[in-house]
Design a protein around this motif. Structure first.
Motif, PDB file in Angstrom:
ATOM      1  N   ALA A 347      53.247  41.769  19.214  1.00 54.34           N
ATOM      2  CA  ALA A 347      52.697  40.986  20.319  1.00 54.34           C
ATOM      3  C   ALA A 347      53.440  39.654  20.449  1.00 54.34           C
ATOM      4  O   ALA A 347      53.787  39.018  19.451  1.00 54.34           O
ATOM      5  CB  ALA A 347      51.210  40.744  20.099  1.00 54.34           C
ATOM      6  N   THR A 366      49.148  33.669  27.426  1.00 53.84           N
ATOM      7  CA  THR A 366      49.340  35.105  27.672  1.00 53.84           C
ATOM      8  C   THR A 366      49.748  35.796  26.379  1.00 53.84           C
ATOM      9  O   THR A 366      50.329  35.173  25.480  1.00 53.84           O
ATOM     10  CB  THR A 366      50.405  35.359  28.745  1.00 53.84           C
ATOM     11  N   CYS A 367      49.436  37.083  26.312  1.00 55.13           N
ATOM     12  CA  CYS A 367      49.787  37.915  25.154  1.00 55.13           C
ATOM     13  C   CYS A 367      50.235  39.268  25.673  1.00 55.13           C
ATOM     14  O   CYS A 367      49.488  39.946  26.391  1.00 55.13           O
ATOM     15  CB  CYS A 367      48.583  38.060  24.215  1.00 55.13           C
ATOM     16  N   ASN A 368      51.452  39.691  25.309  1.00 57.97           N
ATOM     17  CA  ASN A 368      51.991  40.967  25.775  1.00 57.97           C
ATOM     18  C   ASN A 368      52.707  41.666  24.636  1.00 57.97           C
ATOM     19  O   ASN A 368      53.250  41.023  23.730  1.00 57.97           O
ATOM     20  CB  ASN A 368      52.963  40.760  26.939  1.00 57.97           C
ATOM     21  N   THR A 375      48.215  50.058  27.144  1.00 53.67           N
ATOM     22  CA  THR A 375      47.607  49.233  26.099  1.00 53.67           C
ATOM     23  C   THR A 375      46.372  48.504  26.622  1.00 53.67           C
ATOM     24  O   THR A 375      46.158  48.395  27.834  1.00 53.67           O
ATOM     25  CB  THR A 375      48.608  48.192  25.566  1.00 53.67           C
ATOM     26  N   THR A 377      44.147  44.727  25.649  1.00 50.03           N
ATOM     27  CA  THR A 377      44.261  43.470  24.913  1.00 50.03           C
ATOM     28  C   THR A 377      42.925  42.735  24.921  1.00 50.03           C
ATOM     29  O   THR A 377      42.254  42.662  25.960  1.00 50.03           O
ATOM     30  CB  THR A 377      45.339  42.566  25.536  1.00 50.03           C
ATOM     31  N   HIS A 390      45.371  40.395  29.135  1.00 48.97           N
ATOM     32  CA  HIS A 390      46.557  39.743  28.580  1.00 48.97           C
ATOM     33  C   HIS A 390      46.505  38.226  28.703  1.00 48.97           C
ATOM     34  O   HIS A 390      47.225  37.527  27.992  1.00 48.97           O
ATOM     35  CB  HIS A 390      47.811  40.264  29.301  1.00 48.97           C
ATOM     36  N   THR A 391      45.646  37.689  29.577  1.00 52.54           N
ATOM     37  CA  THR A 391      45.612  36.249  29.823  1.00 52.54           C
ATOM     38  C   THR A 391      44.362  35.621  29.224  1.00 52.54           C
ATOM     39  O   THR A 391      43.255  36.152  29.368  1.00 52.54           O
ATOM     40  CB  THR A 391      45.666  35.963  31.330  1.00 52.54           C
ATOM     41  N   VAL A 409      46.327  43.823  20.498  1.00 54.17           N
ATOM     42  CA  VAL A 409      46.795  44.806  21.482  1.00 54.17           C
ATOM     43  C   VAL A 409      46.694  46.191  20.852  1.00 54.17           C
ATOM     44  O   VAL A 409      47.261  46.432  19.775  1.00 54.17           O
ATOM     45  CB  VAL A 409      48.240  44.523  21.916  1.00 54.17           C
TER      46      VAL A 409
END
Length: 655
Positions: A347, A366-368, A375, A377, A390-391, A409
């Motif tokens: 991530a 944000t995280c991706n 996926t 999150t 994701h945010t 994730v």
């Protein structure tokens, strides 16, 4: 004697004359055959009739030898029964019946194979009429249980000639038993160049038969699951019986015409880090077959039926070929399989690492994570889910919202496939001291007291401990936390203490005050003495008199007075105060009396007493106590003074 002979002659003549001109008819009936198991007892019945009656018959039993001659074994008439000596039946036969009933039975015990001959029953009447009957004695012997033997267990279909499969044998039967080969439920018969059954029989010295049968055949693939066995048929009295051997099968070697490759594990979708087990099986059965795997992307090969790929990555994705090669014929068949290794990258959190925002400001993070599958999150803080997607939005940041946020994730389609990242949020603001309770405390003398101060804020606050007299206390321990600092000090109680936890950073300060009241324990500290001095000040126009002490008294402070239980000592304190007031009133009266008489200050006569703010003469005495916050002021006449006059601590005397 002459008379007897004459009588006999007359009887004979009478019989001759009576039967003259006609012969008697004798009819004999017997079974064609009598069957018996060897070793058991046989009974042969002879039934007869005669036109002249059945009395006085002559009966004779004989058997027909191998050469066809008759050999008598028994004779009887109306006067005697005789068993012939020196025959095979002498000791084993007996005859029941005298002929008077028209039936006699020959009994033969312990029948043997040699007893299988034809027996003759001969009957003769009083005249020359006679008759005979014949019966064949058939002897049977149940054979031993049959046996079967493998001659060749492993056979290849590549053999050009017929091979021996096995033999069956049955011993000691009579008459001769028969053997039939079966494959499953199908009887086998000789077929040129395909199958041949070879029977052989032997006559043992006992006269019994032993039979063997050998099966030869050209093996094909279809025989791989066949079961072979023998059926033995033998004769018994009245019919036939059958018994079977146990089943045998043969291992048929034949090359594969097709192979099948598959993923044995894991079941379902594959992810990075899994161990993959690939299997490959052909439909043949041959020790000369070699199975191998090949990865099509780089032609890497493994010569094995089971391929294990540990800890796979996305680079292991692709096609794999399984091949079965027959080294005898050099014929091969193959099958392809494709595998795909799903992946989930680490991530990525933006902004990265530590983030600082001011109190009341907003934050967007944000995280991706790159993945081959869909996926999901979630954001987690302090073990609780705070956001999905994701945010992450943090609005109007406060100290409570500061801390570590973890984004997780996951791939819903594959259990255990997940990654995570973290974001540390720091909220810039002045120190804020938490847990502001338990600041008012009572502790015993000479005990150690631990004081704790938990401060949050950013930058991390600096904590200094001080006392009301300006002394800086050394810190016992200090731990920097995620949101601030925890500081502790240890203080020895020797008197009443006021301690300050002073927290500060570049954004501001905060203070927490601890009040510790010392209480008595088993050892009371020594009392301290406080001296209160009463002075007299004279104020006149352009003239100032010197201050002369007129009275001094020694008063112990409340802290030096032995402590009592509040419930038990409150009455005693009040009584002590009243006594002190009375003593002071008496003392004031005496001083006033002496003053009037001129006994004080070395003067006599009438004195004028004046005061700046009041025309009334006053002598004021102030007494203080730690247990009472108000001072009691007494005038010359014992009157209580107003509170506004309590600011003066000394007595003014003007002459």
């Amino acid at each position: 004697m002459a008379v007897r002979d004459a009588a006999s002659l007359l009887v004979g003549l009478f019989v001759i004359f009576h039967t003259w001109g006609a012969w008697a008819d004798v009819d004999v009936n017997m079974e064609d055959r009598v069957e018996v198991i060897m070793g058991e007892t046989a009974q042969i019945t002879c039934m007869f009739t005669s036109s002249e009656g059945i009395g006085g018959m002559m009966i004779q039993w004989s058997y027909v030898t191998r050469s066809g001659e008759k050999q008598r074994i028994f004779y009887q008439d109306s006067t005697m029964k005789v068993v012939e000596r020196g025959t095979p039946f002498t000791e084993r036969i007996s005859v029941n019946g005298t002929g008077a009933t028209g039936e006699v039975v020959l009994t033969i015990s312990d029948v043997q194979l040699a007893d299988e001959v034809e027996f003759v029953c001969y009957i003769r009447g009083l005249t020359d009429g006679s008759g005979e009957g014949r019966t064949k004695l058939k002897v049977f012997k149940t054979p031993d249980l049959p046996t079967i033997e493998h001659l060749q267990k492993e056979i290849s279909v590549n053999e050009k000639d017929m091979v021996k499969i096995g033999t069956c044998e049955v011993k000691n039967g009579f008459p001769k038993p028969n053997i039939t080969w079966y494959s499953n439920t199908t009887p086998l018969r000789s077929v040129p160049n395909v199958m041949k059954v070879v029977p052989r029989s032997t006559i043992e010295s006992s006269g019994l038969f032993s039979v063997t049968s050998e099966l030869n055949m050209k093996v094909v693939k279809e025989h791989k699951d066949d079961e072979f066995y023998c059926e033995v048929t033998y004769f018994v009295p009245g019919g036939t019986r059958m018994t079977e051997t146990y089943r045998i099968n043969i291992t048929v070697f034949y090359p594969s015409t097709a192979v099948n490759a598959w993923v044995e594990s894991p079941k379902g979708k594959i992810k990075e880090g899994d161990s993959i087990e690939l299997h490959c099986v052909g439909n043949g059965n041959s020790p000369s077959s070699v199975i191998s795997f090949k990865r099509l992307e780089d032609d890497k090969t493994w010569e094995q039926k089971v391929l294990l790929l540990p800890n796979v990555s996305r680079l292991d994705s692709g096609g794999y070929e399984c091949t079965s090669l027959d080294t005898d014929t050099f014929e091969s068949v193959s099958d392809n399989i494709s595998i795909f290794v799903n992946y989930l990258d680490p991530a990525v959190v933006m902004p990265q690492e530590n983030v600082i925002v001011a109190q009341g400001a907003d934050l967007k993070a944000t995280c991706n994570a790159l993945s081959s599958l869909q996926t999901q999150t979630v954001w987690i803080k302090d073990g609780q889910e705070v956001s999905k997607g994701h945010t992450l939005m943090v609005e109007k940041a406060t100290f409570d919202k500061a801390g570590t946020y973890m984004c997780v994730v996951t791939v819903p389609e594959i259990e255990g496939m997940e990654t995570s990242g973290t974001l540390l949020l720091n909220v810039r603001g002045p120190p804020e001291i938490l847990n502001r309770d338990n600041t008012e405390r009572e502790e015993s003398y000479e005990t150690m007291v631990d004081l704790s101060c938990h401060v949050r804020g950013y930058p991390t606050p600096k904590v200094i401990w001080t006392t009301s007299d300006g002394k800086v206390l050394g810190t016992a321990s200090e731990i920097v936390t995620e949101d601030g600092v925890k500081s502790e000090v240890s203080i020895k109680v020797t008197s009443d203490i006021t301690a300050f936890c002073n927290a500060s950073n570049e954004a501001g300060t905060d203070v927490l005050i601890f009040n510790i009241k010392a209480t008595e324990n088993s050892t009371t500290p020594p009392a301290t003495t406080t001296t209160t001095t009463t002075t007299t000040t004279t104020n006149t126009t352009n003239t100032t008199a010197t201050t002369t002490p007129i009275s001094s008294t020694t008063v112990k402070p409340a802290s030096a007075i032995p402590k009592k239980n509040p419930k038990e000592g409150s009455g005693a304190i009040i009584a002590a105060i009243i006594i002190c007031i009375l003593l002071l009133a008496i003392l004031g009266s005496v001083l006033f009396f002496l003053y009037k008489k001129g006994k004080i200050c070395g003067r006599s006569g009438k004195q004028d007493l004046t005061k700046d703010k009041s025309s009334k003469d006053n002598i004021v005495v102030e007494m203080k106590s730690d247990n009472t916050e108000e001072a009691v002021l007494l005038g010359v006449n014992g009157e209580k003074q107003p509170a506004g006059d309590q600011s003066s601590e000394y007595l003014d005397v003007q002459k």
